[in-house]
Design a protein around this motif. Structure first.
Motif, mmCIF file in Angstrom:
data_model
loop_
_atom_site.group_PDB
_atom_site.id
_atom_site.type_symbol
_atom_site.label_atom_id
_atom_site.label_comp_id
_atom_site.label_asym_id
_atom_site.label_seq_id
_atom_site.Cartn_x
_atom_site.Cartn_y
_atom_site.Cartn_z
ATOM 1 N N GLN A 80 1.890 -2.763 8.754
ATOM 2 C CA GLN A 80 1.279 -3.977 9.267
ATOM 3 C C GLN A 80 0.743 -4.815 8.111
ATOM 4 N N SER A 81 0.643 -6.113 8.352
ATOM 5 C CA SER A 81 -0.027 -7.042 7.436
ATOM 6 C C SER A 81 -1.208 -7.640 8.199
ATOM 7 N N PHE A 82 -2.337 -6.951 8.166
ATOM 8 C CA PHE A 82 -3.496 -7.429 8.918
ATOM 9 C C PHE A 82 -4.055 -8.711 8.306
ATOM 10 N N VAL A 83 -3.993 -8.842 6.984
ATOM 11 C CA VAL A 83 -4.238 -10.133 6.341
ATOM 12 C C VAL A 83 -2.891 -10.829 6.307
ATOM 13 N N LYS A 84 -2.694 -11.799 7.205
ATOM 14 C CA LYS A 84 -1.361 -12.333 7.487
ATOM 15 C C LYS A 84 -0.674 -12.934 6.271
ATOM 16 N N SER A 85 -1.453 -13.455 5.332
ATOM 17 C CA SER A 85 -0.844 -14.091 4.164
ATOM 18 C C SER A 85 -0.119 -13.089 3.272
ATOM 19 N N ARG A 86 -0.328 -11.801 3.490
ATOM 20 C CA ARG A 86 0.332 -10.786 2.672
ATOM 21 C C ARG A 86 1.742 -10.464 3.146
ATOM 22 N N ALA A 87 2.093 -10.860 4.347
ATOM 23 C CA ALA A 87 3.434 -10.594 4.861
ATOM 24 C C ALA A 87 4.468 -11.221 3.918
ATOM 25 N N PRO A 88 5.586 -10.521 3.660
ATOM 26 C CA PRO A 88 6.080 -9.328 4.360
ATOM 27 C C PRO A 88 5.530 -8.007 3.842
ATOM 28 N N LEU A 89 4.652 -8.044 2.828
ATOM 29 C CA LEU A 89 4.095 -6.787 2.331
ATOM 30 C C LEU A 89 2.973 -6.313 3.240
ATOM 31 N N GLU A 90 2.901 -4.993 3.388
ATOM 32 C CA GLU A 90 1.930 -4.386 4.289
ATOM 33 C C GLU A 90 0.619 -4.099 3.571
ATOM 34 N N ASP A 91 -0.489 -4.190 4.320
ATOM 35 C CA ASP A 91 -1.762 -3.701 3.794
ATOM 36 C C ASP A 91 -2.240 -2.472 4.573
ATOM 37 N N ASN A 92 -1.393 -1.989 5.484
ATOM 38 C CA ASN A 92 -1.683 -0.773 6.242
ATOM 39 C C ASN A 92 -0.348 -0.180 6.695
ATOM 40 N N ALA A 93 -0.234 1.144 6.660
ATOM 41 C CA ALA A 93 1.016 1.785 7.088
ATOM 42 C C ALA A 93 0.738 3.215 7.518
ATOM 43 N N VAL A 114 0.799 -1.227 0.000
ATOM 44 C CA VAL A 114 0.000 0.000 0.000
ATOM 45 C C VAL A 114 0.835 1.281 0.000
ATOM 46 N N LEU A 115 2.047 1.243 0.533
ATOM 47 C CA LEU A 115 2.871 2.456 0.490
ATOM 48 C C LEU A 115 3.083 2.906 -0.949
ATOM 49 N N GLY A 116 3.441 1.962 -1.819
ATOM 50 C CA GLY A 116 3.669 2.302 -3.213
ATOM 51 C C GLY A 116 2.400 2.369 -4.030
ATOM 52 N N ASP A 117 1.413 1.546 -3.687
ATOM 53 C CA ASP A 117 0.206 1.449 -4.503
ATOM 54 C C ASP A 117 -0.724 2.633 -4.298
ATOM 55 N N VAL A 118 -0.897 3.060 -3.050
ATOM 56 C CA VAL A 118 -1.826 4.161 -2.787
ATOM 57 C C VAL A 118 -1.171 5.352 -2.078
ATOM 58 N N GLY A 119 -0.208 5.109 -1.201
ATOM 59 C CA GLY A 119 0.355 6.194 -0.410
ATOM 60 C C GLY A 119 1.047 7.262 -1.223
ATOM 61 N N THR A 120 1.659 6.871 -2.349
ATOM 62 C CA THR A 120 2.374 7.851 -3.158
ATOM 63 C C THR A 120 1.440 8.821 -3.874
ATOM 64 N N HIS A 121 0.167 8.483 -4.003
ATOM 65 C CA HIS A 121 -0.766 9.396 -4.664
ATOM 66 C C HIS A 121 -0.967 10.690 -3.868
ATOM 67 N N PRO A 122 -1.421 10.646 -2.613
ATOM 68 C CA PRO A 122 -1.549 11.911 -1.884
ATOM 69 C C PRO A 122 -0.204 12.576 -1.642
ATOM 70 N N LEU A 123 0.867 11.781 -1.553
ATOM 71 C CA LEU A 123 2.191 12.376 -1.403
ATOM 72 C C LEU A 123 2.496 13.271 -2.595
ATOM 73 N N TYR A 124 2.194 12.796 -3.816
ATOM 74 C CA TYR A 124 2.455 13.638 -4.982
ATOM 75 C C TYR A 124 1.545 14.865 -4.998
ATOM 76 N N LEU A 125 0.302 14.728 -4.560
ATOM 77 C CA LEU A 125 -0.567 15.899 -4.465
ATOM 78 C C LEU A 125 0.046 16.952 -3.547
ATOM 79 N N SER A 126 0.652 16.508 -2.457
ATOM 80 C CA SER A 126 1.297 17.458 -1.551
ATOM 81 C C SER A 126 2.479 18.138 -2.226
ATOM 82 N N GLU A 127 3.187 17.421 -3.086
ATOM 83 C CA GLU A 127 4.324 18.016 -3.796
ATOM 84 C C GLU A 127 3.851 19.067 -4.797
ATOM 85 N N VAL A 128 2.682 18.843 -5.406
ATOM 86 C CA VAL A 128 2.125 19.844 -6.319
ATOM 87 C C VAL A 128 1.664 21.073 -5.540
#
Length: 389
Positions: A231-244, A202-216
């Motif tokens: 965090q990986s609240f859905v454990k099977s996704r570890a080591p990738l996070e689904d919340n940060a 999610v950091l790369g998939d969604v988090g970078t979107h509002p980050l770029y808006l802030s840069e604009v």
């Protein structure tokens, strides 16, 4: 206001890698690129299955002989044609972005790439150096930046209407992956596979979107250091996070916060950015993109509407229909794609003045998105410590 008239002398001959029949994002690329007489789709490698890709390309109106099995054959064959492609969009899983973009630049093509541009800052810097050496444009599809009220916010902040900037609160927190939907959805499976998605979800998939808006909105606000936990609240996704959660300290003392999530159950999209100054605050929410909240301390809150005459001139340039009618994400992407085209033409003509007047998510924006994700992962994996940006 945009009226559909030509902005460049001739449409750019354009291809796609990926974006096939079952792609989540392919159609919006094509819709945006073809909307303003800026691009014409003449070739592609649309699918990992060559026959399926050819069948789909023909349905799009591409000649069968220009529907290729892969990006290598696409670039090689088109380079031999007098009417070969001038630009390509990369709409494939994350793990392929670096190799395809690099090959496209080496083939002398302009590139529009899905984010993240690649996995590491080292790879991103390689692409930047190559783009500069080959004198080619690389655009990154931070599509939400094409909404006009982002320009309004930038202008208001630049004119000091908020006062001294103290805090920037950002989030992109939807709930569609609050369960292990990837077990039934092939289009989602690669997003939670480190081999294909990279070091984050999610950091790369969604988090970078509002980050770029802030840069604009806040081009002079630079990150000094950050701290992240994931965090990986859905454990099977570890080591990738689904919340940060990412906390940022800017040079000059302002603070920022980004909540990146795919497990915000019940939330449709949840992308918001709130900029807080010493006198007033602004807030934009992508589910209501035609409104910008402006709240001055001690006065009634205001809602600024897209298309109205009281907005700054830069916020009116990309309107496609009058005020009151809603405009959405397809219009925002189209606004970016025509800027990509203008930048490509200006680059090919060595028109530095025209190029300097254009603002769009370019190779530098792509590099910074990769840098932010890399630093967030470093901080989180080291136990949520502060790391220098």
């Amino acid at each position: 206001m945009i009226n559909g008239s030509k902005r460049i002398s001739a449409p750019i001959r354009w291809a796609m890698v990926g974006g096939g029949r079952d792609s989540q994002i392919g159609y919006i690329h094509r819709s945006a690129a073809l909307r303003d007489q800026s691009f014409v789709l003449v070739a592609g490698a649309f699918d990992i299955d060559p026959q399926r890709g050819r069948d789909f390309g023909v349905q799009l109106g591409v000649a069968p002989e220009r529907c290729y099995a892969d990006y290598r054959s696409l670039f090689e064959a088109e380079a031999r044609r007098p009417d070969g492609i001038q630009a390509v969009s990369v709409a494939t899983p994350n793990g392929t972005h670096f190799a395809i973009t690099k090959a496209a630049l080496e083939a002398g093509l302009h590139v529009v790439c899905e984010k993240p541009l690649c996995f590491t800052v080292q790879e991103a810097e390689t692409l930047r150096e190559l783009a500069l050496a080959r004198h080619k444009v690389v655009g990154v599809t931070y599509g939400y930046a094409g909404h006009q009220l982002i320009e309004q916010a930038r202008e208001m902040i630049a004119r000091g209407e908020l006062g001294e900037i103290r805090m920037v609160h950002m989030q992109f927190a939807h709930g569609f992956h609050s369960q292990a939907v990837e077990n039934q959805n092939a289009a989602t499976q690669w997003r939670v596979d480190p081999r294909l998605a990279g070091p984050s979800y999610v950091l790369g998939d969604v988090g970078t979107h509002p980050l770029y808006l802030s840069e604009v909105m806040l081009p002079d606000l630079k990150i000094k250091r950050l701290m992240c936990v994931r965090q990986s609240f859905v454990k099977s996704r570890a080591p990738l996070e689904d919340n940060a959660y990412t906390l940022m300290e800017y040079e000059g003392g302002a603070m920022g916060h980004v909540w990146s999530s795919a497990v915000n159950a019940g939330s449709m999209h949840g992308q918001k950015i709130r900029v807080i100054g010493s006198r007033a605050s602004l807030e934009w929410w992508d589910e209501r993109p035609n409104q910008l909240s402006f709240e001055v301390q001690g006065k009634p809150a205001q809602i600024l509407e897209r298309g109205m005459g009281y907005l700054h001139a830069s916020a009116l340039l990309d309107d496609r229909i009058g005020a009151g009618h809603p405009e959405g994400l397809f219009e925002a992407w189209s606004n970016l794609y025509y800027r990509f085209a203008m930048a490509m033409e200006a680059t090919d003509r060595n028109d530095a003045e025209r190029l300097a007047s254009l603002r769009y998510p370019d190779i530098d924006a792509g590099v910074e998105g990769v840098r932010w994700v890399e630093r967030c992962v470093q901080s989180a994996d080291d136990g949520g410590v502060w790391v220098d940006y």
